[in-house]
Motif scaffolding. Structure first.
Motif, mmCIF file in Angstrom:
data_model
loop_
_atom_site.group_PDB
_atom_site.id
_atom_site.type_symbol
_atom_site.label_atom_id
_atom_site.label_comp_id
_atom_site.label_asym_id
_atom_site.label_seq_id
_atom_site.Cartn_x
_atom_site.Cartn_y
_atom_site.Cartn_z
ATOM 1 N N ILE A 74 0.832 -1.207 0.000
ATOM 2 C CA ILE A 74 0.000 0.000 0.000
ATOM 3 C C ILE A 74 0.862 1.251 0.000
ATOM 4 O O ILE A 74 0.568 2.230 -0.714
ATOM 5 N N ALA A 75 1.958 1.241 0.770
ATOM 6 C CA ALA A 75 2.852 2.396 0.815
ATOM 7 C C ALA A 75 3.469 2.661 -0.556
ATOM 8 O O ALA A 75 3.614 3.817 -0.975
ATOM 9 N N LEU A 76 3.810 1.603 -1.288
ATOM 10 C CA LEU A 76 4.368 1.781 -2.635
ATOM 11 C C LEU A 76 3.299 2.273 -3.612
ATOM 12 O O LEU A 76 3.582 3.121 -4.468
ATOM 13 N N LEU A 77 2.085 1.731 -3.493
ATOM 14 C CA LEU A 77 1.001 2.182 -4.366
ATOM 15 C C LEU A 77 0.690 3.662 -4.145
ATOM 16 O O LEU A 77 0.290 4.370 -5.086
ATOM 17 N N LEU A 78 0.860 4.135 -2.922
ATOM 18 C CA LEU A 78 0.654 5.555 -2.632
ATOM 19 C C LEU A 78 1.902 6.375 -2.938
ATOM 20 O O LEU A 78 1.826 7.486 -3.469
ATOM 21 N N GLY A 79 3.055 5.836 -2.597
ATOM 22 C CA GLY A 79 4.287 6.609 -2.673
ATOM 23 C C GLY A 79 4.815 6.830 -4.080
ATOM 24 O O GLY A 79 5.320 7.917 -4.388
ATOM 25 N N LEU A 139 3.767 5.181 8.443
ATOM 26 C CA LEU A 139 5.209 5.236 8.673
ATOM 27 C C LEU A 139 6.016 4.892 7.430
ATOM 28 O O LEU A 139 7.100 5.447 7.213
ATOM 29 N N LEU A 140 5.506 3.987 6.614
ATOM 30 C CA LEU A 140 6.281 3.489 5.477
ATOM 31 C C LEU A 140 6.176 4.362 4.236
ATOM 32 O O LEU A 140 7.106 4.398 3.422
ATOM 33 N N THR A 141 5.060 5.054 4.067
ATOM 34 C CA THR A 141 4.869 5.852 2.851
ATOM 35 C C THR A 141 5.975 6.896 2.643
ATOM 36 O O THR A 141 6.463 7.055 1.507
ATOM 37 N N PRO A 142 6.419 7.627 3.680
ATOM 38 C CA PRO A 142 7.526 8.572 3.457
ATOM 39 C C PRO A 142 8.797 7.901 2.942
ATOM 40 O O PRO A 142 9.513 8.480 2.122
ATOM 41 N N TYR A 143 9.089 6.664 3.402
ATOM 42 C CA TYR A 143 10.257 5.953 2.884
ATOM 43 C C TYR A 143 10.108 5.702 1.392
ATOM 44 O O TYR A 143 11.047 5.907 0.608
ATOM 45 N N ARG A 183 13.056 0.724 -11.394
ATOM 46 C CA ARG A 183 12.804 -0.558 -10.738
ATOM 47 C C ARG A 183 13.710 -0.761 -9.524
ATOM 48 O O ARG A 183 13.284 -1.281 -8.489
ATOM 49 N N SER A 184 14.961 -0.374 -9.646
ATOM 50 C CA SER A 184 15.884 -0.544 -8.518
ATOM 51 C C SER A 184 15.417 0.239 -7.301
ATOM 52 O O SER A 184 15.501 -0.241 -6.167
ATOM 53 N N ALA A 185 14.906 1.459 -7.510
ATOM 54 C CA ALA A 185 14.427 2.276 -6.395
ATOM 55 C C ALA A 185 13.179 1.658 -5.771
ATOM 56 O O ALA A 185 13.020 1.672 -4.540
ATOM 57 N N VAL A 186 12.290 1.122 -6.590
ATOM 58 C CA VAL A 186 11.074 0.498 -6.063
ATOM 59 C C VAL A 186 11.428 -0.737 -5.236
ATOM 60 O O VAL A 186 10.871 -0.960 -4.144
ATOM 61 N N ILE A 187 12.371 -1.539 -5.718
ATOM 62 C CA ILE A 187 12.790 -2.733 -4.977
ATOM 63 C C ILE A 187 13.460 -2.331 -3.670
ATOM 64 O O ILE A 187 13.211 -2.923 -2.612
ATOM 65 N N ALA A 188 14.322 -1.317 -3.729
ATOM 66 C CA ALA A 188 14.993 -0.848 -2.511
ATOM 67 C C ALA A 188 13.971 -0.313 -1.502
ATOM 68 O O ALA A 188 14.076 -0.582 -0.300
ATOM 69 N N ALA A 189 12.984 0.439 -2.000
ATOM 70 C CA ALA A 189 11.938 0.957 -1.113
ATOM 71 C C ALA A 189 11.123 -0.172 -0.505
ATOM 72 O O ALA A 189 10.732 -0.113 0.667
ATOM 73 N N PHE A 191 12.151 -3.292 0.226
ATOM 74 C CA PHE A 191 12.921 -3.926 1.293
ATOM 75 C C PHE A 191 13.021 -3.031 2.519
ATOM 76 O O PHE A 191 12.857 -3.490 3.663
ATOM 77 N N LEU A 192 13.301 -1.757 2.300
ATOM 78 C CA LEU A 192 13.438 -0.826 3.424
ATOM 79 C C LEU A 192 12.121 -0.730 4.199
ATOM 80 O O LEU A 192 12.108 -0.759 5.435
ATOM 81 N N ALA A 193 11.016 -0.621 3.475
ATOM 82 C CA ALA A 193 9.721 -0.488 4.131
ATOM 83 C C ALA A 193 9.330 -1.772 4.858
ATOM 84 O O ALA A 193 8.837 -1.734 5.992
ATOM 85 N N PHE A 194 9.545 -2.916 4.218
ATOM 86 C CA PHE A 194 9.154 -4.180 4.843
ATOM 87 C C PHE A 194 9.932 -4.442 6.122
ATOM 88 O O PHE A 194 9.357 -4.832 7.151
ATOM 89 N N VAL A 195 11.241 -4.227 6.088
ATOM 90 C CA VAL A 195 12.057 -4.452 7.284
ATOM 91 C C VAL A 195 11.657 -3.485 8.391
ATOM 92 O O VAL A 195 11.579 -3.853 9.567
ATOM 93 N N THR A 196 11.376 -2.229 8.016
ATOM 94 C CA THR A 196 10.943 -1.237 9.007
ATOM 95 C C THR A 196 9.630 -1.649 9.652
ATOM 96 O O THR A 196 9.449 -1.542 10.870
ATOM 97 N N SER A 197 8.698 -2.144 8.852
ATOM 98 C CA SER A 197 7.407 -2.568 9.386
ATOM 99 C C SER A 197 7.552 -3.805 10.260
ATOM 100 O O SER A 197 6.984 -3.882 11.346
ATOM 101 N N PHE A 198 8.319 -4.779 9.794
ATOM 102 C CA PHE A 198 8.429 -6.050 10.515
ATOM 103 C C PHE A 198 9.070 -5.860 11.888
ATOM 104 O O PHE A 198 8.725 -6.552 12.846
ATOM 105 N N ASN A 199 9.999 -4.909 11.996
ATOM 106 C CA ASN A 199 10.706 -4.685 13.255
ATOM 107 C C ASN A 199 10.142 -3.523 14.064
ATOM 108 O O ASN A 199 10.748 -3.120 15.065
#
Length: 259
Positions: A74-79, A139-143, A183-189, A191-199
């Motif tokens: 959802i954060a990527l779809l918005l961001g 929290l994840l959308t700004p990332y 694509r590289s930025a979307v993939i990086a975002a 991973f960054l968002a998922f790890v931030t959410s999971f922890n």
């Protein structure tokens, strides 16, 4: 020669500083004792097996995984659209908009969790799962916006203009020209968002409720009541899960080509 020895010594010291705590937790996770001590009195798979069989940890892991994946998507779809609009069609007051989008990263997460609890969960009487999801998305959308925006700024606009000149629509240009190039930025975002959410701990601490808890909150509650090696064992399993997740993604998406 002396400079090379000094550089290597500093490298090993930094690696020891970074990996030392993990190695301690890793070894403690295979302890055969009753309490969390280092070095362990003996080694066994007892606590690994017990953690895998604990229903509370299973349920919390499933919740964290579900929240993390949903919130990240959802954060990527918005961001991504927001980042595209900011880079290609900047509205008036862009500096203020950037500050607003960055504010969730600057404001302490405890305040974000407390604000969501007071003005969303209690006021709207939202379900616990929905409250957690909304909190993590916020929290994840700004990332997602910041990472994708940085990539779009460096992407040449004339590529899009050439596609439009050749007859492509705006939507076709975005999906066939822009998206493959970021694509590289979307993939990086992702991973960054998922790890931030999971922890995530502070926001989840305020938004969890009866029957629904994320894994970090479940681990925190367990540590308050017992001092056995189960948390070290669970931490070891989480590291192995993260490594397996990265390797699987590399196998499927070939992420190393983009990062």
């Amino acid at each position: 020669m002396k400079q090379g020895v000094f550089s290597r010594a500093m490298l090993w010291l930094v690696m020891l500083f970074l990996l030392g705590p993990f190695l301690i937790v890793f070894l403690a996770g295979f302890s055969g004792g009753e309490t969390l001590v280092f070095p362990p009195p003996s080694y066994s798979m007892r606590w690994i097996i017990e953690v895998l069989a604990t229903e509370e940890f299973q349920r919390a892991f499933s919740t964290s995984l579900e929240i993390g994946l949903l919130a990240t998507v959802i954060a990527l779809l918005l961001g991504v659209p927001v980042a595209y609009a900011m880079s290609r069609m900047p509205p008036p007051g862009m500096p203020v908009i950037k500050q607003v989008l960055t504010s969730p990263l600057i404001i302490p997460a405890m305040l974000v969790g407390l604000g969501l609890l007071r003005h969303f969960v209690l006021l709207v009487d939202a379900p616990v799962f929905v409250g957690l999801l909304v909190g993590h998305v916020g929290l994840l959308t700004p990332y997602a916006v910041r990472v994708v925006y940085s990539s779009l700024v460096n992407l040449r606009v004339d590529i899009e203009e050439a596609a439009i000149t050749l007859g492509a629509s705006r939507a076709q240009t975005f999906f066939m020209v822009v998206l493959p190039n970021i694509r590289s930025a979307v993939i990086a975002a992702f991973f960054l968002a998922f790890v931030t959410s999971f922890n995530q701990v502070p926001v989840s601490l305020f938004l969890t409720g009866p029957g629904i808890s994320t894994l970090p909150i479940e681990m925190l509650g367990h540590m308050e009541n017992s001092f056995d090696p189960s948390i070290a064992a669970l931490s070891t399993l989480l590291v192995l899960f993260t490594m397996a997740f990265v390797l699987l993604t590399e196998k499927v998406l070939g992420i190393s080509k983009y990062m």
